[in-house]
Design an enzyme around this catalytic site. Structure first.
Site, PDB file in Angstrom:
ATOM      1  N   GLU A 250     -13.340 -14.432  13.155  1.00  0.00           N
ATOM      2  CA  GLU A 250     -12.211 -13.677  13.681  1.00  0.00           C
ATOM      3  C   GLU A 250     -12.227 -12.191  13.329  1.00  0.00           C
ATOM      4  O   GLU A 250     -11.189 -11.640  12.962  1.00  0.00           O
ATOM      5  CB  GLU A 250     -10.917 -14.319  13.188  1.00  0.00           C
ATOM      6  N   HIS A 274      -8.576 -20.543  18.651  1.00  0.00           N
ATOM      7  CA  HIS A 274      -8.519 -20.536  17.186  1.00  0.00           C
ATOM      8  C   HIS A 274      -8.689 -19.114  16.645  1.00  0.00           C
ATOM      9  O   HIS A 274      -7.886 -18.650  15.834  1.00  0.00           O
ATOM     10  CB  HIS A 274      -9.608 -21.465  16.635  1.00  0.00           C
ATOM     11  N   GLU A 275      -9.719 -18.439  17.105  1.00  0.00           N
ATOM     12  CA  GLU A 275      -9.978 -17.079  16.580  1.00  0.00           C
ATOM     13  C   GLU A 275      -8.854 -16.125  16.993  1.00  0.00           C
ATOM     14  O   GLU A 275      -8.467 -15.252  16.221  1.00  0.00           O
ATOM     15  CB  GLU A 275     -11.344 -16.560  17.031  1.00  0.00           C
ATOM     16  N   HIS A 278      -6.019 -16.353  14.587  1.00  0.00           N
ATOM     17  CA  HIS A 278      -6.199 -15.605  13.334  1.00  0.00           C
ATOM     18  C   HIS A 278      -5.642 -14.180  13.441  1.00  0.00           C
ATOM     19  O   HIS A 278      -5.435 -13.532  12.419  1.00  0.00           O
ATOM     20  CB  HIS A 278      -7.679 -15.531  12.964  1.00  0.00           C
ATOM     21  N   GLU A 297      -6.480 -20.902   7.328  1.00  0.00           N
ATOM     22  CA  GLU A 297      -7.014 -21.859   8.306  1.00  0.00           C
ATOM     23  C   GLU A 297      -6.005 -22.924   8.730  1.00  0.00           C
ATOM     24  O   GLU A 297      -5.997 -23.336   9.891  1.00  0.00           O
ATOM     25  CB  GLU A 297      -8.300 -22.503   7.777  1.00  0.00           C
ATOM     26  N   ASP A 355     -17.648 -19.733  -0.702  1.00  0.00           N
ATOM     27  CA  ASP A 355     -18.236 -20.449   0.434  1.00  0.00           C
ATOM     28  C   ASP A 355     -18.695 -21.847   0.035  1.00  0.00           C
ATOM     29  O   ASP A 355     -18.774 -22.746   0.875  1.00  0.00           O
ATOM     30  CB  ASP A 355     -19.422 -19.670   1.013  1.00  0.00           C
ATOM     31  N   TYR A 363      -8.437 -26.774   6.706  1.00  0.00           N
ATOM     32  CA  TYR A 363      -8.164 -26.798   8.141  1.00  0.00           C
ATOM     33  C   TYR A 363      -7.194 -27.919   8.502  1.00  0.00           C
ATOM     34  O   TYR A 363      -6.101 -27.685   9.020  1.00  0.00           O
ATOM     35  CB  TYR A 363      -9.468 -27.007   8.930  1.00  0.00           C
TER      36      TYR A 363
HETATM   37  N1  BES Z   1     -12.961 -17.851   9.639  1.00  0.00           N
HETATM   38  C1  BES Z   1     -13.598 -19.032  10.109  1.00  0.00           C
HETATM   39  C2  BES Z   1     -15.096 -19.043   9.873  1.00  0.00           C
HETATM   40  C3  BES Z   1     -15.488 -18.896   8.414  1.00  0.00           C
HETATM   41  C4  BES Z   1     -14.863 -19.635   7.431  1.00  0.00           C
HETATM   42  C5  BES Z   1     -16.502 -18.038   8.062  1.00  0.00           C
HETATM   43  C6  BES Z   1     -15.241 -19.479   6.092  1.00  0.00           C
HETATM   44  C7  BES Z   1     -16.885 -17.889   6.737  1.00  0.00           C
HETATM   45  C8  BES Z   1     -16.252 -18.618   5.753  1.00  0.00           C
HETATM   46  C9  BES Z   1     -13.337 -19.241  11.604  1.00  0.00           C
HETATM   47  O1  BES Z   1     -12.075 -18.847  12.009  1.00  0.00           O
HETATM   48  C10 BES Z   1     -13.432 -20.710  11.886  1.00  0.00           C
HETATM   49  O2  BES Z   1     -12.693 -21.455  11.287  1.00  0.00           O
HETATM   50  N2  BES Z   1     -14.326 -21.098  12.798  1.00  0.00           N
HETATM   51  C11 BES Z   1     -14.471 -22.469  13.198  1.00  0.00           C
HETATM   52  C12 BES Z   1     -13.779 -22.665  14.531  1.00  0.00           C
HETATM   53  C13 BES Z   1     -13.089 -23.971  14.709  1.00  0.00           C
HETATM   54  C14 BES Z   1     -12.215 -24.420  13.573  1.00  0.00           C
HETATM   55  C15 BES Z   1     -12.315 -23.990  16.011  1.00  0.00           C
HETATM   56  C16 BES Z   1     -15.967 -22.752  13.314  1.00  0.00           C
HETATM   57  O3  BES Z   1     -16.776 -21.843  13.124  1.00  0.00           O
HETATM   58  O4  BES Z   1     -16.328 -23.891  13.524  1.00  0.00           O
HETATM   59 ZN    ZN Z   2     -10.541 -20.149  11.290  1.00  0.00          ZN
END
Ligand code: BES
Ligand code: ZN
Length: 601
Positions: A250, A274-275, A278, A297, A355, A363
């Site tokens: 995002e 989703h994005e 955010h 999340e 991470d 989530y």
């Molecule tokens: N912000 C996250 C991706 C992320 C999380 C990057 C933690 C680095 C560390 C992003 O918004 C996300 O949750 N993406 C999901 C989308 C899904 C939940 C619809 C993905 O990448 O799968």
């Molecule tokens: Zn996310």
């Protein structure tokens, strides 16, 4: 009150960026506040550079996990309170997990190199020196010079191309360090809405435009109606090279997404919603620490499903939420419900890379908690109004769950009076601090009309003697992607199926077994592995060669490593061929799964 940035605003300036390695100078203009850290922030989250420069002061640099060191700067004299400080740091950013340098072969077009940055959670400390904590917000500007034939884009509110291939960016709203992002590559853009365009390599731009032309604006409008003004100006989408490790990221004004979203039928647009969500939850109201990542999340999952409900209706949205719940079930089954990471509030010790704590709990358990709050209110429009007030109260700030829940009880005094924070079994404290399956699950039964046929069909395929007549009577040609995904999740859960069933299923539904859609391919590969369908192992290999998304890659390596000798060999063979094109973090996680040396400590 919420954690406030001790050092805001900060302006950053980068000069002389060159390909290969970047180098430049950042300047901070910092109204000086006596050095106090926001609550709960490990001091190790401050001021990191990729390689320690021991000459920079005393005390010397401290190591962080496998990369980065603290940069300590002694001031020549003690500053007065309120004094404006400008700090100029010359540095080079080259090797480091935050900055990815791709060769031409690693791009879709295979003609020119490409570089991108990925900041979340704490990778941007290898991109530029910063207060690399989500509790500090600042504006930035950047000047980026690129070679002829390349374009630079950033997560910024304004963007200007000057002479000499020089791009000037400004982010005029305060954001945390993890949201600064840069891409340099052979990329072009096409409009898809009044404030939106897609960016992609030239060979993908046609498909990118077709995927989202005319659909983005509606999500933004619904988001604004529900959660308040969209403050970021533009909402653009950048399709990344196949090795991008996330479905979406995002970055404000410019979401980065995997090219896997180019399904041709908009079926994976939930990632975009989703994005977009955010934009309010995460980017405006931000978790103050990575231990409360669920504030980003969980609220975003809730907001995503609110927008989805308005645009696509409740049945479809419940179906999508059911696939999310299945992921949470799989995660908790794999780790054990009582695993300490299966709490919403996670303890991340200093030196631990946030991470490494990433999983489905923030989530989907987070989504359940927000749904529970809505359930306590008992009225959707009242809860929507609360969400809007919440965003307005904490916008541009970084907060903890205590701030969120305190505001909830303040906003609904009658609920506070009733003591809803301490109903036995559903205590707010239990939600936050006890691992395990969510004590409350939102009702997904409005999705039954879509789920039931899939449930029944999965049941038929799991039987010992297949009832082909009943199976053939079910016509799946009109099923939507998420109905198929849900069906496959059920089949996976029942796997291994009786001998021969999966082979037959594969023949019967080429729409599934030969799918190009990434979500279907992931499930099909999982089914192939769980059922030891050797004839189709090559599909696993092909899928892992075609993209490097972490959430697709790791489950498949786990399945291969947990399987037979043949699947273990497949894992080793596939990894040695694809490792160089994976993001370094993903590489390390796979190495860990495969028990290879060099795994992250
Ligand atoms: N912000 C996250 C991706 C992320 C999380 C990057 C933690 C680095 C560390 C992003 O918004 C996300 O949750 N993406 C999901 C989308 C899904 C939940 C619809 C993905 O990448 O799968
Ligand atoms: Zn996310």
């Amino acid at each position: 009150g919420p954690a406030r940035s001790p050092l805001a605003p900060v302006s950053l300036r980068c000069r002389d960026a060159a390909p290969g390695t970047g180098n430049g100078a950042w300047s901070w203009e910092t109204p000086w506040t006596p050095p106090s850290l926001p609550r709960n922030i490990p001091s190790s989250d401050f001021s990191w550079i990729p390689q320690g420069r021991p000459d920079l002061g005393d005390p010397p640099c401290r190591p962080f996990a496998s990369y980065g060191s603290a940069l300590h700067i002694a001031l020549p004299q003690a500053p007065r309170a309120g004094q404006l400080l400008t700090l100029l740091i010359d540095y080079e950013a080259g090797e480091g997990p935050g900055v990815c340098w791709l060769s031409p072969e690693q791009t879709a077009g295979k003609q020119k190199p490409y570089m991108y940055t990925q900041g979340q959670a704490v990778l941007n400390r290898s991109f530029f020196p910063c207060f690399d904590t989500p509790s500090v917000k600042f504006t930035y500007s950047a000047t980026v010079k690129v070679p002829e034939g390349f374009t630079a884009v950033m997560s910024a509110t304004t963007w200007e191309k000057q002479k000499d291939n020089t791009f000037v960016f400004k982010m005029s709203q305060p954001i945390p360090s993890y949201l600064i992002a840069l891409v340099v590559g052979d990329i072009v853009s096409a409009d898809v809405g009044p404030r939106s365009r897609v960016w992609a390599e030239p060979c993908l731009i046609e498909a990118a435009k077709k995927e989202y032309d005319g659909v983005i604006e509606e999500f933004l409008v619904v988001g604004e109606k529900l959660f308040g003004p969209y403050v970021w100006g533009r909402y653009d989408i950048l399709f990344m090279p196949p090795s991008f490790p996330f479905g979406g990221m995002e970055n404000p004004c410019l979401t980065f997404v995997t090219p896997c979203l180019l399904a041709g039928d908009r079926s994976l647009v939930d990632v975009i919603i989703h994005e977009i969500s955010h934009s309010w939850f995460g980017n405006l109201v931000t978790n103050a620490t990575w231990g409360e990542f669920w504030l980003n999340e969980g609220f975003t999952m809730y907001a995503q499903r609110r927008i989805s409900t308005e645009v696509y209706g409740l049945p479809y949205t419940c179906l999508e939420a059911a696939t999310g719940r299945a992921l949470l079930r799989q995660h908790m089954d794999a780790t054990g419900e009582e695993h300490p990471l299966n709490k919403l509030r996670v303890v991340i010790e200093p030196g631990v890379n946030p991470d490494d704590t990433y999983n489905e709990t923030p989530y989907e358990k987070g989504y359940c908690f927000v749904s529970y709050l809505a359930h306590l209110v008992g009225n959707q429009s009242k809860f929507d109004a609360f969400l809007q007030a919440y965003v307005n109260r904490f916008k541009f700030q970084s907060i903890t769950a205590d701030d969120t829940l305190g505001f909830f009880l303040e906003y609904f005094p009658e609920l506070k009076e009733k003591g809803v924070d301490s109903i036995p079994g559903f205590e707010f404290d239990r939600w936050l601090n006890t691992p395990g399956w969510p004590p409350y699950l939102p009702d997904l039964s409005p999705g039954q009309q879509l789920m039931r046929p899939a449930d029944e069909l999965a049941e038929l395929w799991a039987a010992d003697g297949l009832n082909m007549e009943a199976i053939e009577a079910v016509d799946i040609t009109g099923w939507r992607t998420y109905q198929l995904v849900y069906f496959l999740d059920q089949v996976l859960q029942k796997s291994p199926l009786p001998e021969g069933n999966v082979k037959r299923l594969s023949k019967m539904y080429p729409k599934i077994s030969k799918a190009q859609n990434a979500e279907l391919r992931l499930r099909w590969c999982q089914i192939v592995l769980k059922n030891n369908l050797e004839a189709e192992y090559s599909k696993v290999k092909d899928f892992l060669h075609s993209q490097g998304k972490q959430k697709y890659t790791l489950p498949l390596y786990r399945a291969m490593w947990g399987g037979s000798e043949a699947t273990r060999a497949l894992a080793m063979e596939t990894f040695s061929a694809t490792a160089p094109q994976l993001h370094v973090n993903v590489q390390n996680y796979v190495k860990k799964i495969l028990g290879l040396v060099g795994a992250e400590a």
